[in-house]
Design a protein around this motif. Structure first.
Motif, short mmCIF file in Angstrom:
data_model
loop_
_atom_site.label_atom_id
_atom_site.label_comp_id
_atom_site.label_asym_id
_atom_site.label_seq_id
_atom_site.Cartn_x
_atom_site.Cartn_y
_atom_site.Cartn_z
N MET A 1 1.85 -18.30 -2.60
CA MET A 1 1.67 -16.96 -3.12
C MET A 1 2.19 -16.90 -4.55
O MET A 1 3.17 -17.54 -4.89
N SER A 2 1.58 -16.08 -5.31
CA SER A 2 1.94 -15.97 -6.71
C SER A 2 2.72 -14.67 -6.97
O SER A 2 2.40 -13.62 -6.41
N CYS A 3 3.74 -14.78 -7.82
CA CYS A 3 4.51 -13.60 -8.19
C CYS A 3 5.06 -13.80 -9.59
O CYS A 3 5.05 -14.89 -10.13
N PHE A 4 5.52 -12.69 -10.17
CA PHE A 4 6.15 -12.75 -11.48
C PHE A 4 7.16 -11.63 -11.58
O PHE A 4 7.11 -10.67 -10.81
N MET A 5 8.08 -11.78 -12.51
CA MET A 5 9.11 -10.76 -12.74
C MET A 5 9.02 -10.27 -14.17
O MET A 5 8.55 -10.99 -15.06
N TYR A 6 9.48 -9.05 -14.36
CA TYR A 6 9.76 -8.52 -15.69
C TYR A 6 11.27 -8.41 -15.81
O TYR A 6 11.91 -7.83 -14.93
N ASP A 7 11.83 -8.96 -16.89
CA ASP A 7 13.26 -8.78 -17.11
C ASP A 7 13.50 -7.42 -17.74
O ASP A 7 12.57 -6.65 -17.97
N VAL A 8 14.74 -7.10 -18.01
CA VAL A 8 15.10 -5.77 -18.49
C VAL A 8 14.46 -5.44 -19.84
O VAL A 8 14.25 -4.28 -20.16
N MET A 9 14.09 -6.44 -20.61
CA MET A 9 13.44 -6.21 -21.90
C MET A 9 11.91 -6.28 -21.80
O MET A 9 11.21 -6.17 -22.79
N GLY A 10 11.39 -6.47 -20.58
CA GLY A 10 9.95 -6.48 -20.37
C GLY A 10 9.28 -7.84 -20.53
O GLY A 10 8.07 -7.94 -20.47
N ARG A 11 10.08 -8.88 -20.67
CA ARG A 11 9.52 -10.23 -20.76
C ARG A 11 9.12 -10.70 -19.35
O ARG A 11 9.81 -10.42 -18.38
N THR A 12 8.04 -11.45 -19.29
CA THR A 12 7.52 -11.93 -18.01
C THR A 12 8.10 -13.29 -17.66
O THR A 12 8.22 -14.16 -18.52
N SER A 39 11.79 -5.98 -12.38
CA SER A 39 10.87 -5.87 -11.25
C SER A 39 10.30 -7.23 -10.88
O SER A 39 10.29 -8.15 -11.69
N LEU A 40 9.84 -7.29 -9.64
CA LEU A 40 9.15 -8.47 -9.13
C LEU A 40 7.83 -7.96 -8.56
O LEU A 40 7.82 -7.04 -7.74
N ALA A 41 6.72 -8.53 -9.01
CA ALA A 41 5.39 -8.14 -8.55
C ALA A 41 4.75 -9.33 -7.83
O ALA A 41 4.83 -10.47 -8.30
N HIS A 42 4.11 -9.04 -6.72
CA HIS A 42 3.42 -10.04 -5.92
C HIS A 42 1.92 -9.91 -6.15
O HIS A 42 1.42 -8.82 -6.45
N GLU A 43 1.17 -10.99 -5.98
CA GLU A 43 -0.27 -10.96 -6.21
C GLU A 43 -1.00 -9.97 -5.32
O GLU A 43 -2.11 -9.55 -5.64
N SER A 44 -0.38 -9.54 -4.24
CA SER A 44 -0.98 -8.54 -3.35
C SER A 44 -1.00 -7.15 -3.97
O SER A 44 -1.65 -6.24 -3.46
N SER A 49 11.15 -2.75 -7.83
CA SER A 49 11.87 -2.52 -9.08
C SER A 49 13.31 -2.20 -8.75
O SER A 49 13.58 -1.38 -7.87
N ALA A 50 14.22 -2.86 -9.44
CA ALA A 50 15.66 -2.62 -9.25
C ALA A 50 16.20 -1.99 -10.53
O ALA A 50 15.92 -2.45 -11.64
N PHE A 51 16.96 -0.92 -10.36
CA PHE A 51 17.55 -0.18 -11.46
C PHE A 51 19.06 -0.30 -11.39
O PHE A 51 19.62 -0.52 -10.31
N GLY A 52 19.73 -0.12 -12.52
CA GLY A 52 21.18 -0.03 -12.50
C GLY A 52 21.58 1.12 -11.58
O GLY A 52 20.82 2.06 -11.40
N GLY A 53 22.72 1.05 -10.98
CA GLY A 53 23.13 2.07 -10.03
C GLY A 53 22.63 1.82 -8.63
O GLY A 53 22.67 2.69 -7.77
N ASP A 54 22.12 0.60 -8.38
CA ASP A 54 21.75 0.16 -7.04
C ASP A 54 20.58 0.92 -6.42
O ASP A 54 20.54 1.15 -5.23
N LEU A 55 19.61 1.32 -7.24
CA LEU A 55 18.38 1.95 -6.78
C LEU A 55 17.28 0.90 -6.77
O LEU A 55 17.13 0.13 -7.73
#
Length: 101
Positions: A1-12, A39-44, A49-55
């Motif tokens: 399965m394919s996935c990708f993340m965005y870091d806090v600055m929006g880099r993939t 965030s982590l996105a899956h090909e599906s 998305s994880a935010f500061g403050g544990d959301l």
């Protein structure tokens, strides 16, 4: 399965391994109003998305038939577990969590 993340600055980050997921989550320490999450996105189409403050937000922006869900006060270890499940394509296990919709 394919996935990708965005870091806090929006880099993939393509196909992050568990160590890279940890490093991207560490970036939440630099989150601000303009860059509040990672965030982590899956090909599906499913995305966590994880935010500061544990959301954490769970959604599928490709399929709007299900409302996004959120959980608050999620520990770092649980966030890592959720991201690992999604990266492995285990949508059902992530979706079974107590999301507030």
């Amino acid at each position: 399965m394919s996935c990708f993340m965005y870091d806090v600055m929006g880099r993939t980050v393509d196909e992050p391994d568990p160590e890279m997921v940890r490093r991207v989550l560490d970036g939440l320490a630099q989150a601000d109003d303009e860059h509040p999450d990672v965030s982590l996105a899956h090909e599906s189409g499913w995305c966590l998305s994880a935010f500061g403050g544990d959301l954490v937000v769970w959604e599928n922006p490709v399929d709007d038939s299900m409302a996004p869900g959120e959980m608050r006060d999620v520990s770092r270890e649980e966030i890592l577990q959720l991201f690992g499940l999604l990266a492995a394509g285990d949508i059902t296990s992530v979706d079974e969590r107590p999301w507030r919709r």
